[in-house]
Enzyme design. Structure first.
Site, mmCIF file in Angstrom:
data_model
loop_
_atom_site.group_PDB
_atom_site.id
_atom_site.type_symbol
_atom_site.label_atom_id
_atom_site.label_comp_id
_atom_site.label_asym_id
_atom_site.label_seq_id
_atom_site.Cartn_x
_atom_site.Cartn_y
_atom_site.Cartn_z
ATOM 1 N N HIS A 1 0.814 -1.215 0.000
ATOM 2 C CA HIS A 1 0.000 0.000 0.000
ATOM 3 C C HIS A 1 0.842 1.256 0.000
ATOM 4 C CE1 HIS A 1 -3.677 -2.187 0.343
ATOM 5 N NE2 HIS A 1 -3.090 -2.957 1.243
ATOM 6 N N ARG A 2 2.147 1.079 -0.131
ATOM 7 C CA ARG A 2 2.988 2.262 -0.069
ATOM 8 C C ARG A 2 2.712 3.193 -1.244
ATOM 9 N NH1 ARG A 2 8.814 0.931 1.748
ATOM 10 N NH2 ARG A 2 7.836 0.543 3.731
ATOM 11 N N GLY A 3 2.333 2.601 -2.375
ATOM 12 C CA GLY A 3 2.023 3.397 -3.556
ATOM 13 C C GLY A 3 0.908 4.377 -3.292
ATOM 14 N N THR B 1 1.883 7.071 -0.700
ATOM 15 C CA THR B 1 2.789 8.089 -1.229
ATOM 16 C C THR B 1 2.041 9.057 -2.139
ATOM 17 O OG1 THR B 1 4.482 6.391 -1.221
ATOM 18 C CG2 THR B 1 5.038 8.437 -2.291
#
Lengths: 413, 617
Positions: A346-348, A351
């Protein structure tokens, strides 16, 4: 939470129980190495004591390594992607840094080094080597056993520019993490902790040029610290923990070597930089560079107003950021975009969300829309796509195409 | 001493060094040249034409990181009890020349440090408790033999001048060199000439700030850089500076065409990624890449508006012809028709040299020490002692350590430093793909897929992949040993196919690539041949394009002797035959046998199968 703690030694009631000889010893040592930057945290050694980390005179790290003038940020021609990424990270450090990869000789390191001049100021406890805020300082210091309660009123604060710390490839682990001050040990047998580059970089920027060539064991250290926000050093029977939260900025040429995937993942944004092919822009670059080399002071003066303007704009955006809001429908679109592109984790999404907020703030707008998302999605996702040498489509184009699809769908619904 | 003026030939190299002497901000000069052409002599002689007292530091190839950057001086530290700092080679060269012979053999971490020092103009010493900044502004002069391999692009990018490569084979000139070496020249003459030269250079330095260059000229140089496909924008600055320095040397105050030609020749051409053809390129090149002139002005209010639109337009109308002319002149001046042969010939020389052997021993060289477990590697004794030394007093007083036997030094676990060797490198896979004939496209696709897949995991195993294609008269390295997915992607984009099958040339080139890689620390090499094993073009055709077609016997003999040498050199090989071919005469298995490798018959193989075959080996 206890951000700073010392183990493995009894804690003294007062920070300064150094003997007369100790002090004399320190003085000689300090005289012999004038270039030494951060005076060590004093601690009496042997079986007893470690002093509270009360650095006497911490040099302001931003000023410490200036030799000659840096080319002004606002005089850099083109490379808007890189400039925007850096600015957005100043506005919201939680974005997670920038990786700048691209052609040789395109001003990557010049741009990053120019950044220092347009950074805003932060408050820290006066002379604190770790650049801590009052709250952090109290939290860290009060957590210590046997330590008398600190009176916040007794602490002085100061304003320093956001520190930019340069990590050279040849740095050794002890200088990065900090170590026991060898000087003091040698001259007076006193154990004192000498903070390293990670301490100086707390709440600031940590810059690594040629990051793809960084030695493996330093990459390990960085990954560790970046994940926890803390640096832990254990040596000669003492154990030191201190906060180390920084915006990681790396640059390099992808043809010189690949970046370790875990490290790649750590970077919030990935700016790509290519050779400028526009002749008039290039003529401009040559002109400005020559002008700067001929008379740096005059050149700086010429750009000082621009510099101040940008610095102000960034500060305003920082102030505006908490007021920026985003509609749930935008979030849904972001999630769909990441899903369609097959991005793991879920970092996408996270960010993109943060970066879009910062971008809106930079433009002076209070509401994040897909327009903002569109402009920064490439930066956020480019390095999160799977690499395939046979893929002819550029990652940026692929992202743009998916955005168009998501937007089309959104409109249709 | 051999003076600068005594050196015969190498005129371009001399000119390049003189430009550097006039303007040190050109960064440096790199001179590629075959063994014995006097390249190191000329570099050393360069020191004498610089102002007196200019430092000249020679960098030994086996330099360690702490000698390069600087660190703690152990001896002095122990003697005085106070930490004494030792400056590194990079900062010792400050204000002068850093000379590296065989710069292409320099360890990659050393190259990185040099690059870093050049871009900062100083060295950051963040080591062993030290935190210092040492000034390190130097001119880098590097010489190397191209048959040893190429200099890293990142480094070249920071050096202004690259002398184009020419093999020095003029017999008469050589004789003169010998005479000079034997001291047959009059020492007095030499001194006079040297004084004159030094005077020239001094005058040129004074002239330098007075030289002006027009906007059109700057534009023309930039256009040239673009049409030669030179990467980056830094190079523009070098080109302009070189042209100005050339004018200053001639005591002129304006840059003229000859200055620009020299700058193009010394700065741009060696970095060209494509050579424009006279007519074809001229048509498409300038107008399309030109943006409307008013655009940049609108963007930057503060850029001086000294190019009004109308003037800019006019300039742009003028420039293409001028650029084309300049560029073609410069190129023709420099590139002999047989440039390819020269580089091949020089490569051939290396096979008989003894150099390769000696360098192999350097494999796994000790680079730096780092904290570690005693058993996890070789203990670095001196760093361990440095680390333990300051604690002796403290430890003797430490009650916890009191029970230990009395030793001169009390060393604890914390002190132990282990040696870190030069980057461990895995296997270099050299793919050699038969790009001849009708099925070539298929083989190429398979090879590309396999290369891609191997590179995906390259970081983990530290493997590298190279790709050689063979078709027509000779083999060609399409992808030099690399770990970079990006690079592979770019280089493998266009793969020409069709023509004859120069199998011997491929083996030869692969062997050369393997040898070069070994000097850079690769320990294992594996050939992956994707072919049906039927070569029909001999080695001779590679070197002499007009040679007659080689007989079948000769072809076989070539392959056999090459294979034997390659096998003896310890290169592993596999041969993959992917063609559905009922008429196969079993050439591929034979080739595998000659190479002492294995044979795989994988008709219509998928890339994954190839990777599997490679990995299984």
């Amino acid at each position: 939470m206890n951000d700073f703690s010392v183990h493995g030694a009894r804690v003294p009631t007062k920070p300064s129980i150094m003997t007369q000889t100790d002090k004399a010893g320190t003085k000689t040592a300090a005289k012999k190495t004038p270039a030494k930057k951060a005076p060590a945290v004093k601690a009496k050694a042997v079986s007893t004591v470690i002093a509270a980390p009360e650095p006497k005179k911490a040099a302001t790290s931003a000023a410490k390594k200036k030799s000659g003038l840096a080319f002004p940020f606002t005089a850099i021609v083109g490379q808007e992607e890189m400039k925007l990424s850096l600015i957005l990270n100043i506005i919201d450090p939680r974005i997670g840094g920038v990786l700048v990869m691209g052609h040789r000789g395109t001003g990557k390191s010049t741009t990053v080094r120019a950044l220092a001049e347009v950074l805003p100021f932060i408050d820290r406890v006066k002379d604190d080597t770790y650049n801590r805020t009052l709250e952090q300082y109290l939290e860290g210091e009060e957590g210590k056993k046997g330590r008398a309660a600190l009176d916040p009123a007794s602490l002085q604060m100061e304003k320093i520019p956001v520190p930019v710390v340069d990590l050279p490839l040849g740095a050794t682990e002890d200088r990065v993490c900090g170590t026991i001050d060898i000087e003091q040990a040698l001259t007076s047998g006193v154990k004192a902790f000498e903070p390293g580059l990670l301490a100086q970089a707390n709440r600031g920027f940590l810059y690594i040029d040629e990051v793809n060539l960084l030695d493996d064991h330093l990459v390990d250290v960085l990954l560790d610290v970046a994940a926890s926000g803390k640096n832990v050093v254990e040596r000669e029977g003492i154990s030191i923990r201190h906060p180390a939260r920084f915006v990681l900025v790396g640059s390099g040429n992808p043809e010189e070597g690949e970046l370790r995937p875990q490290l790649l993942d750590r970077f919030g944004l990935h700016a790509r930089i290519i050779t400028i092919l526009d002749v008039s822009k290039r003529v401009d670059i040559v002109k400005r560079r020559r002008e700067f080399d001929d008379d740096p002071d005059a050149f700086m003066k010429k750009y000082s107003r621009e510099q101040q303007k940008l610095q102000k704009k960034i500060q305003q955006a920082k102030d505006l950021l908490p007021e920026v809001t985003m509609d749930d429908s935008v979030l849904t679109d972001i999630a769909r975009l990441c899903m369609n592109l097959g991005i793991d984790g879920h970092r996408g999404e996270l960010t993109i969300t943060r970066t879009a907020h910062a971008h809106a703030a930079f433009l002076g707008e209070k509401e994040v829309t897909m327009k903002h998302v569109k402009e920064i999605a490439g930066l956020c996702l480019r390095h999160r796509l799977r690499k395939d040498p046979l893929e002819t489509l550029d990652a940026g184009e692929k992202i743009d195409r998916e955005i168009a699809k998501v937007l089309g769908e959104a409109e249709a619904v | 001493m051999i003076a600068f003026t005594d050196i015969v030939g190498m005129d371009l190299a001399k000119k390049a060094l003189m430009l550097l002497a006039v303007d040190s901000s050109l960064g440096g000069v790199v001179i590629p040249s075959a063994v014995g052409s006097g390249k190191s002599t000329i570099a050393r002689a360069f020191a004498h034409i610089l102002p007196e007292g200019t430092p000249f530091v020679e960098l030994p190839l086996n330099v360690t990181e702490d000698r390069l950057i600087g660190g703690v001086d152990l001896e002095a530290t122990l003697a005085t009890g106070v930490r004494v700092v030792q400056h590194g080679v990079l900062s010792k060269a400050n204000g002068g020349v850093l000379y590296v012979d065989s710069i292409s053999l320099l360890d990659s971490s050393a190259v990185s440090h040099i690059m870093d020092a050049i871009s900062r103009g100083e060295v950051l010493v963040e080591r062993e408790g030290l935190s210092e900044v040492h000034p390190a502004k130097f001119m880098l002069v590097g010489t190397y033999d191209p048959s040893d391999g190429e200099v890293r692009m990142g480094l070249l990018d920071r050096i202004g001048i690259i002398v184009p490569f020419t093999a020095q084979n003029d017999y008469r000139a050589r004789k003169k060199i010998v005479n000079t070496v034997l001291g047959k020249r009059d020492a007095e003459d030499t001194q006079d000439e040297l004084n004159m030269l030094t005077g020239f250079i001094q005058a040129a330095r004074e002239q330098l700030p007075l030289v002006s260059i027009t906007n059109e000229q700057v534009q023309a140089l930039i256009q040239t850089a673009i049409s030669l496909g030179v990467e980056g924008n830094r190079v523009d600055i070098f080109t302009v500076r070189a042209a100005i320095a050339s004018a200053a040397l001639a005591q002129r105050s304006d840059v003229e065409d000859e200055d620009m030609k020299l700058a193009i020749k010394l700065v741009l051409i060696p970095r060209a990624t494509r050579m424009p053809e006279r007519e074809a390129e001229a048509e498409e090149m300038p107008p399309q890449e030109e943006p409307p002139p008013e655009e940049p002005e609108a963007e930057d209010e503060n850029s001086q508006a000294d190019t009004p639109d109308s003037e800019a337009e006019e300039e742009q109308k003028d420039t293409p012809d001028m650029i084309e002319e300049l560029m073609m002149d410069a190129i023709e001046m420099e590139l002999p028709d047989n440039i390819l042969n020269i580089s091949l010939a020089s490569k051939k020389k290396a096979t008989t040299g003894s150099r390769g052997e000696a360098l192999n021993n350097k494999r796994g060289r000790f680079v730096r020490s780092q904290p570690g477990e005693m058993r996890s590697g070789k203990v670095a004794l001196i760093p361990t002692l440095i680390s333990a030394a300051p604690w002796q007093e403290t430890r003797r007083r430490d009650k916890k350590l009191a029970g230990r036997p009395k030793t001169a030094l009390i060393i604890t676990k914390d002190d132990v430093k282990i040696k870190r060797f030069r980057d461990k490198s895995g296997t270099l896979f050299i793919f050699m793909v038969d790009a001849s004939g009708s099925m070539a496209l298929n083989r190429m696709r398979q090879a590309k897929g396999a290369v891609a897949s191997l590179l995906q995991n390259a970081y983990v195993h530290r493997d590298q992949v190279a790709l050689i294609s063979f078709r027509g008269k000779q083999a060609q390295v399409l992808l030099p040993p690399s770990q970079s997915v990006d690079r592979a992607k770019r280089e493998l984009d266009v793969l020409p196919t069709g023509g004859g099958t120069p199998l011997a040339s491929a083996l030869y080139l692969g062997w050369e690539t393997a040898k070069q890689a070994r000097t850079k620390g690769v320990t294992q090499v594996m050939f992956v041949l994707i072919t049906d094993g039927r070569g029909n073009i001999g080695l001779q055709a590679t070197f002499e394009p007009d040679a007659e077609k080689a007989s079948k016997e000769l072809l076989e003999k070539e392959i056999e002797s090459l294979s034997l040498s390659i096998q003896a050199d310890g290169v592993a090989a596999i041969v993959i035959d992917t063609q559905m071919n009922y008429l196969s005469r079993g050439e591929a298995p034979k080739l595998a046998q000659k190479l002492g490798g294995r044979y795989f018959y994988l008709p219509n193989a998928k890339a994954e199968q190839i990777v599997e075959a490679v990995s299984s080996f």
